[in-house]
Design a protein around this motif. Structure first.
Motif, PDB file in Angstrom:
ATOM      1  N   HIS A   1      -4.663  12.312   6.609  1.00  0.00           N
ATOM      2  CA  HIS A   1      -4.273  13.778   6.704  1.00  0.00           C
ATOM      3  C   HIS A   1      -3.619  14.183   5.246  1.00  0.00           C
ATOM      4  N   VAL A   2      -2.920  13.273   4.870  1.00  0.00           N
ATOM      5  CA  VAL A   2      -2.314  13.721   3.547  1.00  0.00           C
ATOM      6  C   VAL A   2      -3.276  14.168   2.387  1.00  0.00           C
ATOM      7  N   GLY A   3      -4.111  13.185   2.397  1.00  0.00           N
ATOM      8  CA  GLY A   3      -5.261  13.361   1.495  1.00  0.00           C
ATOM      9  C   GLY A   3      -6.307  14.776   1.616  1.00  0.00           C
ATOM     10  N   ASN A   4      -6.375  14.872   2.935  1.00  0.00           N
ATOM     11  CA  ASN A   4      -7.253  16.306   3.329  1.00  0.00           C
ATOM     12  C   ASN A   4      -6.248  17.601   2.878  1.00  0.00           C
ATOM     13  N   ALA A   5      -4.855  17.364   3.184  1.00  0.00           N
ATOM     14  CA  ALA A   5      -3.972  18.528   2.730  1.00  0.00           C
ATOM     15  C   ALA A   5      -3.728  18.586   1.342  1.00  0.00           C
ATOM     16  N   LEU A   6      -3.870  17.509   0.552  1.00  0.00           N
ATOM     17  CA  LEU A   6      -3.756  17.538  -0.999  1.00  0.00           C
ATOM     18  C   LEU A   6      -5.016  18.282  -1.513  1.00  0.00           C
ATOM     19  N   GLU A   7      -6.255  17.941  -1.025  1.00  0.00           N
ATOM     20  CA  GLU A   7      -7.250  18.518  -1.254  1.00  0.00           C
ATOM     21  C   GLU A   7      -7.531  19.998  -1.094  1.00  0.00           C
ATOM     22  N   ALA A   8      -6.842  20.387   0.005  1.00  0.00           N
ATOM     23  CA  ALA A   8      -6.645  21.887   0.402  1.00  0.00           C
ATOM     24  C   ALA A   8      -6.088  22.472  -0.660  1.00  0.00           C
ATOM     25  N   ARG A   9      -4.706  22.022  -0.725  1.00  0.00           N
ATOM     26  CA  ARG A   9      -3.708  22.547  -1.662  1.00  0.00           C
ATOM     27  C   ARG A   9      -4.492  22.763  -3.194  1.00  0.00           C
ATOM     28  N   HIS A  10      -4.739  21.526  -3.668  1.00  0.00           N
ATOM     29  CA  HIS A  10      -5.515  21.784  -4.993  1.00  0.00           C
ATOM     30  C   HIS A  10      -6.690  22.605  -5.045  1.00  0.00           C
ATOM     31  N   ALA A  11      -7.435  22.849  -4.176  1.00  0.00           N
ATOM     32  CA  ALA A  11      -8.384  23.931  -4.037  1.00  0.00           C
ATOM     33  C   ALA A  11      -7.700  25.266  -4.098  1.00  0.00           C
TER      34      ALA A  11
ATOM     35  N   THR B   1       1.049  -1.004   0.071  1.00  0.00           N
ATOM     36  CA  THR B   1       0.021  -0.053   0.059  1.00  0.00           C
ATOM     37  C   THR B   1       1.018   1.521  -0.052  1.00  0.00           C
ATOM     38  N   ALA B   2       1.835   1.126   0.841  1.00  0.00           N
ATOM     39  CA  ALA B   2       2.963   2.449   0.802  1.00  0.00           C
ATOM     40  C   ALA B   2       3.392   2.717  -0.418  1.00  0.00           C
ATOM     41  N   SER B   3       4.067   1.564  -1.139  1.00  0.00           N
ATOM     42  CA  SER B   3       4.439   1.577  -2.401  1.00  0.00           C
ATOM     43  C   SER B   3       3.534   2.285  -3.476  1.00  0.00           C
ATOM     44  N   ARG B   4       2.346   1.741  -3.449  1.00  0.00           N
ATOM     45  CA  ARG B   4       1.323   2.360  -4.531  1.00  0.00           C
ATOM     46  C   ARG B   4       1.165   4.105  -4.416  1.00  0.00           C
ATOM     47  N   VAL B   5       1.149   4.174  -3.019  1.00  0.00           N
ATOM     48  CA  VAL B   5       1.002   5.522  -2.752  1.00  0.00           C
ATOM     49  C   VAL B   5       2.342   6.351  -3.071  1.00  0.00           C
ATOM     50  N   ALA B   6       3.200   5.869  -2.957  1.00  0.00           N
ATOM     51  CA  ALA B   6       4.586   6.390  -3.216  1.00  0.00           C
ATOM     52  C   ALA B   6       4.957   6.545  -4.782  1.00  0.00           C
ATOM     53  N   GLU B   7       4.212   5.889  -5.498  1.00  0.00           N
ATOM     54  CA  GLU B   7       4.198   5.882  -7.023  1.00  0.00           C
ATOM     55  C   GLU B   7       3.220   6.888  -7.558  1.00  0.00           C
ATOM     56  N   LEU B   8       2.213   7.308  -6.637  1.00  0.00           N
ATOM     57  CA  LEU B   8       1.338   8.608  -7.191  1.00  0.00           C
ATOM     58  C   LEU B   8       2.026  10.014  -7.333  1.00  0.00           C
ATOM     59  N   ARG B   9       1.389  10.788  -8.398  1.00  0.00           N
ATOM     60  CA  ARG B   9       1.919  11.946  -8.571  1.00  0.00           C
ATOM     61  C   ARG B   9       1.331  12.927  -7.569  1.00  0.00           C
ATOM     62  N   LEU B  10       2.049  13.435  -6.646  1.00  0.00           N
ATOM     63  CA  LEU B  10       1.416  14.348  -5.513  1.00  0.00           C
ATOM     64  C   LEU B  10       1.749  15.577  -5.587  1.00  0.00           C
ATOM     65  N   ASP B  11       2.790  15.915  -6.675  1.00  0.00           N
ATOM     66  CA  ASP B  11       3.331  17.156  -6.635  1.00  0.00           C
ATOM     67  C   ASP B  11       2.499  18.286  -7.051  1.00  0.00           C
ATOM     68  N   ARG B  12       1.377  17.919  -7.937  1.00  0.00           N
ATOM     69  CA  ARG B  12       0.495  19.024  -8.721  1.00  0.00           C
ATOM     70  C   ARG B  12      -0.650  18.306  -9.025  1.00  0.00           C
ATOM     71  N   GLY B  13      -1.904  19.047  -8.925  1.00  0.00           N
ATOM     72  CA  GLY B  13      -3.266  18.691  -9.764  1.00  0.00           C
ATOM     73  C   GLY B  13      -3.671  17.989  -8.505  1.00  0.00           C
ATOM     74  N   GLU B  14      -5.071  17.532  -8.972  1.00  0.00           N
ATOM     75  CA  GLU B  14      -5.982  16.974  -8.272  1.00  0.00           C
ATOM     76  C   GLU B  14      -5.489  15.384  -7.903  1.00  0.00           C
ATOM     77  N   VAL B  15      -5.265  15.149  -6.731  1.00  0.00           N
ATOM     78  CA  VAL B  15      -4.752  13.555  -6.462  1.00  0.00           C
ATOM     79  C   VAL B  15      -6.059  12.883  -5.912  1.00  0.00           C
ATOM     80  N   GLN B  16      -6.181  11.862  -6.374  1.00  0.00           N
ATOM     81  CA  GLN B  16      -7.188  10.747  -5.724  1.00  0.00           C
ATOM     82  C   GLN B  16      -6.394   9.578  -4.807  1.00  0.00           C
ATOM     83  N   LEU B  17      -6.346  10.093  -3.641  1.00  0.00           N
ATOM     84  CA  LEU B  17      -5.522   9.345  -2.602  1.00  0.00           C
ATOM     85  C   LEU B  17      -6.419   8.292  -1.891  1.00  0.00           C
ATOM     86  N   ALA B  18      -6.807   7.381  -2.807  1.00  0.00           N
ATOM     87  CA  ALA B  18      -7.866   6.164  -2.341  1.00  0.00           C
ATOM     88  C   ALA B  18      -7.053   5.032  -1.924  1.00  0.00           C
ATOM     89  N   GLN B  19      -5.795   4.788  -1.869  1.00  0.00           N
ATOM     90  CA  GLN B  19      -5.081   3.782  -1.439  1.00  0.00           C
ATOM     91  C   GLN B  19      -5.357   3.876   0.307  1.00  0.00           C
TER      92      GLN B  19
END
Length: 536
Positions: free
Chosen positions: A283-293, A239-257
């Motif tokens: 917590h990371v998912g909430n922060a990414l949503e706030a950042r994207h907004a 699970t951690a590896s799948r999350v690490a492969e996601l692009r989290l630097d920009r754009g809307e991120v669906q952190l469903a893992q």
């Protein structure tokens, strides 16, 4: 990690157990503990068996000593009285071949004895229960070794030459009838330890084989048990590896893992890790949503502001041009002011257009997908640059065959134009600028090379960021918005390509790599590409 780093890390991993996988360390620790336990148990059993066998031999020595004292030892005391057995001697009952008997008088002069080679129970007499046998003489060094046991009746283990180890004792003997106190000499009795040592060796070998087999079985079973036990940890790591492969630097991120519920039991250590990872992902998912907004609000603001500023800027430029075209004479000072207004309006218009383009690229607006001939594009852009800066030396390095990619021709022309403008702006007159077009496997390559003073090392990692500018050491003949290279990066990335720079004093190389096919997924325009290798 580079190849050199991997080559350095791999041996270190196996040199130190700290680099082993957890399951390997657990199995190795279990095998090591079982090996130590087996050695302790086997060694203890071996020592106990040795003590027991030696104790039995000592008991037989005591028995022989008692029989010998009442047996009538002494000079000639053991000779067989039967005339037909002149070459034989009598030994105590129970004596066996390979036993050693030495008989000495009171002056320690040997009277008889040696290594018993034969015993014939058929010669037993009814009066004294004696057995007949034949002695093999011993060497003086072997006798001296046997006499080292001392005369106090103690038992001692000695090595009798090539005959092996013996358990030996030396005691006083008496002649005459049993119970006589007349001292007549000494008797040395030695029993071989070969049978006992063979038994110890066989038991040690058997015990070692059993321990080794047990370790193999325990290692195999332990590996299965540990692997099965650590499966939840493998799922957490996956699970951690799948999350690490996601692009989290920009754009809307669906952190469903998330870690499965079966692996988040707080009663177990793995469950605690899984539950903690899920909380962190929340917590990371909430922060990414706030950042994207927040990013979307900024992008929308930039796009709206850029769009709204285009109209008043166009009006300012129009009024400035209209005033200069008036038939009425205009004072020189006013004409200069209007010229500056028109110039700054043009500069601000360029800045607004660049910001609007970046906002559209960030929003993922699709680009045209047409065949673009990079060879002709290089010829046209270089011609335009030569007309703009005739005091630079412009060169073309083109292949024999055209290089074609799929993309937006206007945007790709803007990429090359911005790279040439960057070279023209940040290098002095007389600098040679070369535009090179080539190919690599599955990619087309476009390079802009100049022999100017180079880019400062601390600026290179930030060269494609927005509003990034060099210091005054890179003089500019014209103003710069600091968005040209960021537009280059955004356009190239939107085409699924990469752009990088290599710079040193006397040579700066900007390299653009475009895929030969259209990418299925458009990467983020803010993703910064590392340095690219120079194409030969």
């Amino acid at each position: 990690m580079s190849a050199a780093d991997r080559a350095h890390t791999r041996p270190a991993r196996w040199r130190s157990p700290a680099g082993w996988p957890l399951r390997t360390r657990l199995v190795a620790t279990m095998i090591a503990l079982l090996a130590v336990l087996g050695l302790v148990v086997g060694g203890t059993a071996e020592l106990y068996l040795k003590q027991s066998l030696y104790s039995q031999i000592d008991d037989r020595l005591d028995e022989v000593q008692k029989l010998s004292r009442g047996f009538g030892g002494g000079p000639g005391g053991l000779k067989n009285p039967d005339p037909s057995q002149d070459n034989s001697v009598n030994v105590p009952p129970g004596a066996e071949a390979k036993w050693i008997f030495l008989y000495y008088d009171s002056s320690m002069v040997q009277q008889d004895g040696g290594l018993l080679q034969y015993r014939d129970p058929s010669t037993t007499t009814t009066t004294n229960n004696r057995y007949s046998g034949y002695f093999e003489p011993l060497t003086d060094s072997e006798k001296a070794t046997l006499l080292s046991a001392g005369a106090n009746g103690d038992k001692k283990t000695v090595a009798v030459g090539d005959r092996g180890n013996y358990r030996v004792t030396l005691f006083k003997t008496h002649s005459g009838q049993p119970g006589s106190s007349q001292s007549n000499g000494y008797t040395v009795v030695a029993l071989p330890l070969s049978d006992a040592n063979d038994t110890l060796i066989k038991v040690a070998g058997f015990t070692g084989c059993v321990i080794l087999g047990s370790l193999l079985i325990a290692g195999w079973a332990g590996a299965l048990i540990v692997r099965r036990t650590l499966k939840p940890l493998d799922r957490v790591a996956a699970t951690a590896s799948r999350v690490a492969e996601l692009r989290l630097d920009r754009g809307e991120v669906q952190l469903a893992q998330r870690v499965p519920a079966q692996d988040t039991d707080p009663r177990t250590e793995v469950g605690q890790v899984g539950a903690a990872l899920n909380r962190m992902l929340d917590h990371v998912g909430n922060a990414l949503e706030a950042r994207h907004a927040s990013e979307m609000q900024v992008r929308q603001f930039v796009a709206d502001a850029s769009h709204e500023l285009r109209t008043p800027l166009a009006a300012i430029r129009g009024y400035a041009e209209l005033t200069r075209r008036s038939r009425q004479p205009i004072p020189d000072e006013l004409a200069h002011v209007l010229g500056r207004v028109e110039s700054e309006a043009k500069r601000m218009t360029t800045l607004v257009e660049d910001l609007l383009l970046l906002a559209r690229l960030d929003a993922g607006r699709p680009l045209a997908q047409d065949p673009v001939d990079l060879t002709m594009l290089a010829v046209d852009a270089t011609s335009d640059a030569h007309a703009t800066a005739p005091r630079h030396y412009w060169q073309l390095d083109l292949p024999d065959e055209p290089v074609t990619v799929i993309g937006d021709g206007a945007r790709l022309h803007q990429v090359l134009a911005n790279l040439l403008a960057n070279a023209r702006t940040h290098t002095p007159e007389g600098t040679t600028v070369t535009v090179k077009v080539g190919t690599m496997p599955n990619a087309a390559v476009l390079q802009v090379i100049d022999n100017g003073q180079g880019i400062q090392a601390e600026l290179v990692p930030h060269i494609f960021e927005r509003f990034a500018r060099g210091d005054s050491s890179r003089s500019r003949a014209a103003g710069s918005t600091g968005l040209g290279l960021s537009i280059v990066h955004a356009v190239v990335t939107s085409h699924g390509g990469k752009v990088g720079v290599q710079s040193r004093p006397g040579q700066t190389i900007f390299t653009v790599m475009l895929p030969a096919t259209v990418p299925q997924v458009v990467p983020s325009a803010e993703h910064h590409t590392p340095y690219l290798p120079r194409v030969g």
